[in-house]
Enzyme design. Structure first.
Site, PDB file in Angstrom:
ATOM      1  CG  HIS A 124      -1.823  -1.154   1.341  1.00 33.60           C
ATOM      2  ND1 HIS A 124      -2.412  -1.525   2.539  1.00 33.60           N
ATOM      3  CD2 HIS A 124      -2.259  -2.052   0.414  1.00 33.60           C
ATOM      4  CE1 HIS A 124      -3.160  -2.598   2.348  1.00 33.60           C
ATOM      5  NE2 HIS A 124      -3.084  -2.934   1.072  1.00 33.60           N
ATOM      6  N   PRO A 125       1.858   1.399  -0.864  1.00 34.14           N
ATOM      7  CG  PRO A 125       3.205   1.303  -2.774  1.00 34.14           C
ATOM      8  CD  PRO A 125       2.259   0.471  -1.941  1.00 34.14           C
TER       9      PRO A 125
END
Length: 550
Positions: free
Chosen positions: A466-467
């Protein structure tokens, strides 16, 4: 070649923007390095572990050695295919908590409070859930959101165990009440992955206004302070795709800051090190990198009610053949069909721990399966204070960037992960799940004290992929902001960002839904339309959150 708008990236944000701009009658060119999403590896939800490990579909990025995780390099998959990461992700659909968006607005993203974004979530959804929460959800949007059928009793047992442990049940964590245990939702429709490509891009491409061009975006062309096009490497040559109105970057929270820096927008000293002319000195480009880490707590099952019966050549052949012929069976689900959101301690205002339940003991990427029937809980903190950065490795557009998340760099990270392990064990020990549990596989019953738990965390924590946050929104006078609340790059005209890079802070849960939200809302800003009317309804909050953990 030119159009009114040139969009770099055919992923979650870019596809949504393309759809809305083309729908409004504007000509749009979408630039995408990757290729087609055709074939069963992307289409079949149960095959989710394959595309993110295929160079055909994934950029193949990994982090620099993480100093607080024993020097490990962690995989950082990003979609290199139409649909972007929505075509290779786990399909879990989480809007995020209302307080996430209120925090965005409080810290400078004016117009992005929950009351502002709820109408856009509703506009994008076609929700296939229970009628009781329908007024919080959308019914005729392009993104189909569905729930699994709980083919194994383990899903119900996990939710029941959470309730037995004292937490609430929630009928819809994307509706009024996120906190609690209940069914998980997914971007799956009629047994197939419903990516941003299927929801937005392909419908747009069927019309006369949208065109897809494949190639590597090398830099944004900026003339006299204005973005006028994108330099593209294609078929062995370099050409410029011209934008009559604006250039919109939606290339992911890894590639968008890279492209900004290659174009002369970023930290001035860093760009100068690489011989890049500084056109806009914005120190926030590439900074503020955030992600969710998670652990897999694995348990041996005492009854043969897991997916392990399919974990062999014949079983996988059966699952694949059934899905290809009928679109049903285990292949039609991502198998993340139950989960939960809880608070780690009294005094925490809203959930800061997420659970995904999976009815097999196996890594997310499909490797290291445990022999025999088992199940696992994916768990991790939602709001780590750690921050990393994306920087240039080279001025060569073909070179991958440097990615350092700086995971676990605060003591709070270690404290919160220990709480995740302790609370998960407590939930698994409830009667509802105990009847299906033989023993703990990992961390293992011997891992009890802080030193043992920290060693397990250091050696086994993995990215939840989930960057975000590397071109964050803020007010124009905020030196750390990269874009204003309308997505306009500060210091450059006619250039915007419309992907998860703009998140000021990571949202609760999986980020594909808020990434598409960014595309939906930015499209109205680009078109100069008034935002949808605010929805002032109040979400549920635990009445005793100040004094009670559950």
């Amino acid at each position: 070649m030119e159009a009114d708008y040139v969009i770099v990236g055919a992923g979650s944000g870019g596809s949504a923007v393309a759809y809305r701009l083309a729908e409004a009658g504007h000509s749009v060119i979408v630039i995408e390095r990757g290729g087609s999403d055709g074939g069963p590896f992307i289409g079949m939800p149960g095959a989710l572990s394959y595309p993110m490990n295929m160079t055909r579909y994934d950029w193949g990025y990994e982090s620099e050695p993480e100093p607080h995780l024993g020097g490990r390099r962690l995989a950082t998959p990003r979609g290199k295919v139409i649909g972007g990461s929505s075509s290779i992700n786990g399909m879990v659909y989480v809007r995020g908590h209302a307080r996430d968006f209120d925090h965005w607005a409080e810290t400078g993203a004016d117009g992005w409070a929950f009351a502002d974004v709820l109408p856009y979530f509703r506009r994008m959804e076609s929700w296939h859930g229970a009628a009781g929460e329908a007024d919080w959800r959308g019914s005729d949007g392009p993104v189909h959101v569905s729930r699994g059928r709980w083919a194994t009793p383990l899903f119900a047992a996990f939710v029941a165990a959470g309730v037995e442990a004292g937490y609430p049940h929630t009928d819809d964590y994307n509706g009024r009440q996120q906190e609690g245990f209940g069914p998980m939702e997914a971007t799956i429709w009629r047994g197939r992955r419903w990516s941003a490509a299927r929801a937005y891009l392909k419908p747009a491409l069927k019309g006369p206004n949208c065109r897809l061009v494949r190639g590597l975006a090398r830099r944004v062309v900026i003339e006299q302070g204005r973005a006028t096009g994108v330099e593209l490497a294609r078929r062995g040559g370099i050409k410029v795709i011209r934008a009559r109105r604006e250039v919109i970057l939606a290339a992911s929270s890894i590639n968008t800051p890279k492209l900004l820096m290659l174009s002369g927008i970023g930290p001035g000293a860093h760009l100068a090190e690489h011989g890049i002319e500084v056109l806009a000195d914005r120190p926030g480009v590439g900074a503020n990198l955030q992600d969710h880490l998670e652990l897999y707590l694995q348990y041996a099952a005492s009854k043969p009610v897991t997916l392990y019966r399919y974990w062999n050549l014949l079983g996988k052949a059966y699952v694949g053949a059934r899905w290809l012929l009928t679109g049903t069976g285990p292949g039609a689900s991502n198998q993340f069909e139950a989960g939960g959101f809880i608070r780690s301690a009294a005094g925490v205002a809203y959930p800061d721990i997420q659970f995904h339940f999976l009815p097999i003991a196996v890594r997310y990427d499909g490797r290291a399966a445990v022999r025999g029937h088992g199940f696992q809980v994916h768990t991790g903190p939602m709001r780590s204070p750690s921050r990393g950065a994306v920087t240039l490795r080279s001025p060569d557009p073909e070179a991958p960037p440097r990615i350092r998340f700086n995971y676990m760099s605060h003591e709070a990270d270690w404290r919160d992960f220990r709480a995740c392990i302790r609370l998960t064990r407590e939930i698994i020990g409830q009667d509802a799940l105990a009847r299906y549990t033989s023993h703990e596989i990992q961390p293992g019953p011997e891992a009890r004290d802080a030193a043992a738990l920290d060693a397990f965390i250091r050696d086994h924590a993995e990215s939840a992929y989930h960057p975000c946050g590397t071109a964050r929104m803020g007010r124009a006078d905020d030196p750390g902001a990269v874009v204003d609340p309308q997505g306009r790059v500060i210091g450059v005209q006619a250039l915007r960002v419309a992907d998860s890079s703009v998140f000021p802070r990571i949202t609760n849960g999986n980020i594909n839904a808020p990434s598409m939200l960014v595309g939906e809302k930015m499209a109205d800003h680009i078109l100069g339309r008034a935002s949808l009317p605010r929805d002032e309804r109040s979400p549920w909050s635990h009445p005793r959150w100040r004094t009670a953990q559950r």
